[in-house]
Write a protein that holds these residues in place. Sequence first.
Motif, PDB file in Angstrom:
ATOM      1  N   LEU A   1       0.827  -1.210   0.000  1.00 23.68           N
ATOM      2  CA  LEU A   1       0.000   0.000   0.000  1.00 23.68           C
ATOM      3  C   LEU A   1       0.862   1.261   0.000  1.00 23.68           C
ATOM      4  O   LEU A   1       0.538   2.242  -0.673  1.00 23.68           O
ATOM      5  CB  LEU A   1      -0.960  -0.001   1.184  1.00 23.68           C
ATOM      6  N   GLU A   2       1.959   1.226   0.737  1.00 27.86           N
ATOM      7  CA  GLU A   2       2.885   2.364   0.736  1.00 27.86           C
ATOM      8  C   GLU A   2       3.539   2.518  -0.628  1.00 27.86           C
ATOM      9  O   GLU A   2       3.725   3.632  -1.112  1.00 27.86           O
ATOM     10  CB  GLU A   2       3.957   2.179   1.810  1.00 27.86           C
ATOM     11  N   ALA A   3       3.872   1.387  -1.248  1.00 21.85           N
ATOM     12  CA  ALA A   3       4.477   1.428  -2.581  1.00 21.85           C
ATOM     13  C   ALA A   3       3.492   2.011  -3.594  1.00 21.85           C
ATOM     14  O   ALA A   3       3.859   2.818  -4.436  1.00 21.85           O
ATOM     15  CB  ALA A   3       4.914   0.029  -3.001  1.00 21.85           C
ATOM     16  N   ARG A   4       2.236   1.609  -3.496  1.00 23.66           N
ATOM     17  CA  ARG A   4       1.209   2.127  -4.411  1.00 23.66           C
ATOM     18  C   ARG A   4       1.023   3.629  -4.209  1.00 23.66           C
ATOM     19  O   ARG A   4       0.914   4.382  -5.165  1.00 23.66           O
ATOM     20  CB  ARG A   4      -0.103   1.384  -4.204  1.00 23.66           C
TER      21      ARG A   4
ATOM     22  N   ILE B   1       1.095   2.917 -12.294  1.00 25.35           N
ATOM     23  CA  ILE B   1       0.958   2.740 -10.847  1.00 25.35           C
ATOM     24  C   ILE B   1       1.223   1.292 -10.468  1.00 25.35           C
ATOM     25  O   ILE B   1       1.965   1.018  -9.516  1.00 25.35           O
ATOM     26  CB  ILE B   1      -0.423   3.216 -10.356  1.00 25.35           C
ATOM     27  N   GLU B   2       0.642   0.359 -11.204  1.00 24.90           N
ATOM     28  CA  GLU B   2       0.843  -1.061 -10.900  1.00 24.90           C
ATOM     29  C   GLU B   2       2.311  -1.465 -11.047  1.00 24.90           C
ATOM     30  O   GLU B   2       2.874  -2.113 -10.171  1.00 24.90           O
ATOM     31  CB  GLU B   2      -0.038  -1.928 -11.799  1.00 24.90           C
ATOM     32  N   ALA B   3       2.920  -1.077 -12.149  1.00 24.98           N
ATOM     33  CA  ALA B   3       4.306  -1.479 -12.412  1.00 24.98           C
ATOM     34  C   ALA B   3       5.283  -0.816 -11.440  1.00 24.98           C
ATOM     35  O   ALA B   3       6.175  -1.477 -10.897  1.00 24.98           O
ATOM     36  CB  ALA B   3       4.689  -1.146 -13.853  1.00 24.98           C
ATOM     37  N   TYR B   4       5.126   0.482 -11.204  1.00 23.94           N
ATOM     38  CA  TYR B   4       6.080   1.179 -10.342  1.00 23.94           C
ATOM     39  C   TYR B   4       5.912   0.764  -8.885  1.00 23.94           C
ATOM     40  O   TYR B   4       6.901   0.596  -8.170  1.00 23.94           O
ATOM     41  CB  TYR B   4       5.947   2.689 -10.504  1.00 23.94           C
TER      42      TYR B   4
ATOM     43  N   GLU C   1       1.830   9.174  -6.101  1.00 23.00           N
ATOM     44  CA  GLU C   1       2.400  10.508  -5.887  1.00 23.00           C
ATOM     45  C   GLU C   1       3.375  10.878  -6.998  1.00 23.00           C
ATOM     46  O   GLU C   1       3.386  12.021  -7.460  1.00 23.00           O
ATOM     47  CB  GLU C   1       3.074  10.581  -4.513  1.00 23.00           C
ATOM     48  N   LEU C   2       4.187   9.926  -7.441  1.00 26.09           N
ATOM     49  CA  LEU C   2       5.115  10.194  -8.532  1.00 26.09           C
ATOM     50  C   LEU C   2       4.353  10.493  -9.814  1.00 26.09           C
ATOM     51  O   LEU C   2       4.679  11.452 -10.528  1.00 26.09           O
ATOM     52  CB  LEU C   2       6.075   9.027  -8.752  1.00 26.09           C
ATOM     53  N   LEU C   3       3.338   9.712 -10.112  1.00 25.60           N
ATOM     54  CA  LEU C   3       2.540   9.960 -11.307  1.00 25.60           C
ATOM     55  C   LEU C   3       1.892  11.335 -11.235  1.00 25.60           C
ATOM     56  O   LEU C   3       1.872  12.074 -12.224  1.00 25.60           O
ATOM     57  CB  LEU C   3       1.476   8.875 -11.481  1.00 25.60           C
ATOM     58  N   ASP C   4       1.394  11.711 -10.074  1.00 24.00           N
ATOM     59  CA  ASP C   4       0.793  13.028  -9.896  1.00 24.00           C
ATOM     60  C   ASP C   4       1.808  14.135 -10.188  1.00 24.00           C
ATOM     61  O   ASP C   4       1.507  15.101 -10.887  1.00 24.00           O
ATOM     62  CB  ASP C   4       0.248  13.166  -8.472  1.00 24.00           C
ATOM     63  N   LYS C   5       3.032  13.979  -9.681  1.00 29.83           N
ATOM     64  CA  LYS C   5       4.083  14.970  -9.944  1.00 29.83           C
ATOM     65  C   LYS C   5       4.416  15.043 -11.429  1.00 29.83           C
ATOM     66  O   LYS C   5       4.608  16.129 -11.980  1.00 29.83           O
ATOM     67  CB  LYS C   5       5.349  14.639  -9.145  1.00 29.83           C
ATOM     68  N   ILE C   6       4.488  13.882 -12.073  1.00 31.35           N
ATOM     69  CA  ILE C   6       4.778  13.856 -13.512  1.00 31.35           C
ATOM     70  C   ILE C   6       3.698  14.612 -14.279  1.00 31.35           C
ATOM     71  O   ILE C   6       3.997  15.439 -15.142  1.00 31.35           O
ATOM     72  CB  ILE C   6       4.902  12.404 -14.020  1.00 31.35           C
ATOM     73  N   LEU C   7       2.451  14.314 -13.964  1.00 32.35           N
ATOM     74  CA  LEU C   7       1.348  14.946 -14.685  1.00 32.35           C
ATOM     75  C   LEU C   7       1.283  16.453 -14.422  1.00 32.35           C
ATOM     76  O   LEU C   7       0.912  17.222 -15.310  1.00 32.35           O
ATOM     77  CB  LEU C   7       0.021  14.280 -14.325  1.00 32.35           C
ATOM     78  N   LYS C   8       1.653  16.884 -13.216  1.00 35.34           N
ATOM     79  CA  LYS C   8       1.642  18.314 -12.892  1.00 35.34           C
ATOM     80  C   LYS C   8       2.786  19.057 -13.562  1.00 35.34           C
ATOM     81  O   LYS C   8       2.641  20.217 -13.937  1.00 35.34           O
ATOM     82  CB  LYS C   8       1.690  18.520 -11.382  1.00 35.34           C
TER      83      LYS C   8
END
Length: 62
Positions: A7-10, A50-53, A15-22
Amino acid sequence: MTHLDILEARKAAEELLDKILKTQPTLFQNGPDANEKSGEAMAQFCERFIEAYSAYLFVRAQ
């Protein structure tokens, strides 16, 4: 790296995806004829990212 549960990894992946998109707002930008298929492709990319990372982070922390 310290112990990391899935859950922490997800959450970290989200959060990383959110930063990328922003920081890259044009990453999924299509022309003026953007349609449902492009939205579907973006959703699939985000889900797969999200699943892979998160799986990568989880395995790396073990």
